[in-house]
Motif scaffolding. Sequence first.
Motif, short mmCIF file in Angstrom:
data_model
loop_
_atom_site.label_atom_id
_atom_site.label_comp_id
_atom_site.label_asym_id
_atom_site.label_seq_id
_atom_site.Cartn_x
_atom_site.Cartn_y
_atom_site.Cartn_z
N GLY A 169 -3.54 -5.83 11.14
CA GLY A 169 -2.42 -4.95 11.69
C GLY A 169 -1.94 -3.71 10.60
N LEU A 170 -1.64 -2.75 11.07
CA LEU A 170 -1.62 -1.36 10.49
C LEU A 170 -0.17 -1.70 9.32
N VAL A 171 0.84 -2.33 9.98
CA VAL A 171 1.83 -2.64 9.23
C VAL A 171 1.71 -3.11 7.93
N ASN A 172 0.97 -4.45 7.77
CA ASN A 172 0.56 -5.01 6.52
C ASN A 172 -0.21 -4.23 5.72
N TYR A 173 -1.19 -3.54 6.43
CA TYR A 173 -2.15 -2.69 5.56
C TYR A 173 -1.58 -1.47 4.76
N SER A 174 -0.45 -0.80 5.47
CA SER A 174 0.21 0.16 4.98
C SER A 174 1.25 -0.47 3.88
N LEU A 175 1.77 -1.48 3.82
CA LEU A 175 2.55 -2.16 2.96
C LEU A 175 1.59 -2.36 1.55
N ASN A 176 0.43 -2.90 2.05
CA ASN A 176 -0.46 -3.24 0.85
C ASN A 176 -0.86 -2.15 0.03
N ILE A 177 -0.79 -0.81 0.44
CA ILE A 177 -0.87 0.31 -0.33
C ILE A 177 -0.11 0.44 -1.37
N PHE A 178 1.37 -0.13 -1.04
CA PHE A 178 2.38 -0.16 -2.05
C PHE A 178 2.47 -1.38 -2.85
N GLY A 179 1.35 -2.27 -2.73
CA GLY A 179 1.36 -3.56 -3.32
C GLY A 179 2.10 -4.60 -2.89
N ILE A 180 2.52 -4.58 -1.51
CA ILE A 180 3.43 -5.52 -0.78
C ILE A 180 2.37 -6.72 -0.11
N ASP A 181 2.66 -7.90 -0.60
CA ASP A 181 1.45 -9.13 0.18
C ASP A 181 1.78 -8.99 1.54
N PRO A 182 0.73 -9.40 2.26
CA PRO A 182 0.80 -9.45 3.60
C PRO A 182 1.97 -10.46 4.35
N ILE A 183 2.75 -9.89 5.22
CA ILE A 183 3.59 -11.12 5.79
C ILE A 183 3.28 -11.22 7.31
N ASN A 184 3.41 -12.34 7.80
CA ASN A 184 3.15 -12.91 9.32
C ASN A 184 4.35 -12.62 9.95
N TRP A 185 4.47 -11.21 10.28
CA TRP A 185 5.92 -10.84 10.87
C TRP A 185 6.56 -11.82 12.03
N LEU A 186 5.54 -12.01 12.92
CA LEU A 186 6.17 -12.50 14.17
C LEU A 186 6.25 -14.10 14.07
N LYS A 187 5.73 -14.63 12.90
CA LYS A 187 5.74 -16.02 12.83
C LYS A 187 6.73 -16.38 11.64
N HIS A 188 7.44 -15.61 11.26
CA HIS A 188 8.40 -15.77 9.92
C HIS A 188 9.86 -15.53 10.74
N PRO A 189 10.68 -16.52 10.49
CA PRO A 189 11.93 -16.51 11.08
C PRO A 189 12.99 -15.18 10.90
N GLN A 190 12.93 -14.87 9.50
CA GLN A 190 13.50 -13.60 9.23
C GLN A 190 12.69 -12.35 9.78
N GLY A 191 11.27 -12.40 9.27
CA GLY A 191 10.40 -11.45 9.71
C GLY A 191 10.54 -11.04 10.83
N ALA A 192 10.56 -11.97 11.87
CA ALA A 192 10.59 -11.60 13.43
C ALA A 192 11.79 -10.68 13.67
N THR B 21 6.66 8.49 14.14
CA THR B 21 7.21 8.12 15.44
C THR B 21 6.12 7.76 16.57
N ILE B 22 5.14 8.82 16.77
CA ILE B 22 4.17 8.54 17.63
C ILE B 22 2.78 8.06 17.12
N ALA B 23 2.69 7.59 15.89
CA ALA B 23 1.69 6.93 15.32
C ALA B 23 1.37 5.62 16.20
N PRO B 24 2.38 4.88 16.62
CA PRO B 24 1.88 3.64 17.23
C PRO B 24 1.10 4.02 18.64
N PHE B 25 1.43 5.41 19.30
CA PHE B 25 0.64 5.63 20.73
C PHE B 25 -0.62 6.27 20.21
N LEU B 26 -0.73 6.86 19.18
CA LEU B 26 -2.29 7.40 18.83
C LEU B 26 -3.19 6.22 18.48
#
Lengths: 330, 273
Positions: A169-192, B21-26
């Motif tokens: 996923g793009l979210v974890n990839y983006s966070l990784n740029i800032f040195g944040i470890d990947p999170i299994n967002w939707l499987k983690h109670p607070q993360g979800a 905002t529109i990144a998810p669409f792209l």
Amino acid sequence: MVPNLPTDELNNPEQPNLPTDSLSPETQRESEAVEYNENRLDKSGIQAFLFLSPTLVIVLTFIVFPIFFSFYLSFHEWNMFSTNQKFVGLENYIRLLSDPEFWQVLKNTLIYTIGTVPVNMAFSLAVAYALLQKIKGRKLLRTMFFAPVIISPVAAAVIWRWLYDPNYGLVNYSLNIFGIDPINWLKHPQGAMAALIIVGIWKYFGINMVLFSAGLQAIPEHYYEAAEIDGAGRFAKFWNITLPLLAPTTFFILIMSMITSIQVFDLVYVLTSGGPLGSTEVLVVYLYDHAFKFFNMGYASAVAYVMFAILIVLTLVQVKYMKSKVYKAI
Amino acid sequence: MMERLKSVMLHILIYGLALMTIAPFLWMVLTSVKDLGEIFSYPPTWWPEEFHFENYKNAFEAAPFGRFYFNSLFVAITVTVGQLITCSMAAYAFARLKFWGRDVLFYLFLATMMIPYQVTMIPSFLVLHWLGWIDSYPALIVPGLASAFGTFLLRQFFMTIPKDLEDAAYLDGCSRFGVLWRIIIPLAKPALATLAIFTFMGVFNDFIWALIVLNSEEMYTVQLGLAIFRDRYTTQWDLLMAGSVTATLPILIAFFFGQKYFIKGIALSGLKE
């Protein structure tokens, strides 16, 4: 104009008379037209009934009857398939209020509401305010900010499931740029819940932006001009003019956003289905499950009525406070 | 100079936010034409190495998406047309006709707008069940054929149309229906467009009602198809994204043509979700 002959007037009493001295032509015509309508066209309400009947049938069947019937059902135990609707009094309500799961659901709904509404409002006000400044391509910008509002919550949730994917996923990839470890967002109670709140803010902030824009544009320019003469800076103008004059709009948006948040369903259902461990189970998901998965129609109706009680308070506050404004807007 | 710098900063900030905002669409559109290998590559690539438009064909073959599409459009168009007819008739009665109890009835109508759909959901389902309409088009269409919101919106607009115009028509022998059809409706196009766009999008995007009343796959709407799809093809992201793009397209087109009407509808609805 063909002058009316006396014989014509006798044969056609609806024909307008020539203006008399006592009445202006306008008033005369108006009053006569009203008389004409009522006498000949309305046929003592039959016509009105014909105009109203299709809407009345639908509203009575799918709104008015259901309001009373779900109230009735909330005092009964019924699985929909048996013929016996067993009267249980307040038992459904008592069961509901003593069920820890229901309190958890209420708490989740509250967390979602508190998580989305204030951030959404602050963010959308900032953007609406910025869009009032000299900016190129304002229309394009507005459309870009508004895009998430119009697409279906289901498609939005599907997209975000992919963005939240723990491995690709793009979210974890983006966070990784800032040195944040990947999170299994939707499987983690607070993360979800956090993930859900982010999507909720993203999805609905365009609505608030449009409403804030309208509110901001309604503030008369000369207030700002007067303040400038007094030497007020940008911040002082915003704090002393914009915010107070925007208060009715802000209040309207606050209540409306709360109502929308309490009713969230599609996003949750597709993104997390209420999981993991019930951490994103909100009111409508709970209601849906009890009604259409477990077929506890009575219990589900009680849930619906508790929800109704919460929402009607907000709605009445809104209606009372905003009555004049809503009518004016139309 | 300072002003200039501030303006540039503001532009960068606001365009940055808009792009986010529109990144998810792209991302959705670009993913929908990537091949599965590229989708699961890490780090993710923005621009597809190769365009795989056959993903769309595959999505329509993997699930009967064409059928879902037809169902959604058919239901949304029928409900929209139906609501324009019923609401303009009712709105006309409230705006122009005089009958016993009119104002009380109108306020009762307004009051029903405050009822959250969750309260009416279960009995509405039961009514359709008793009628034997579950899992059929009428279940999706009939409850939406009229609305208090639409009636209210049109009534407010009809009130602003000068009465003189109608009176002239009555004098020429026009009936009430004739006046509504020939004078009010043509003048009320902006209000009707607002209601039409709002209704169409609402119905096309509806999920919960379709989820409740439909069982068989050939009745599914696009939204329901997509939601079921994501459980069944959890690794087929190419197809899921193609499906999502497809489900979004009619709404984007409708919005493109009716943007101002839709935004007006948002401002007017207030109480609606």
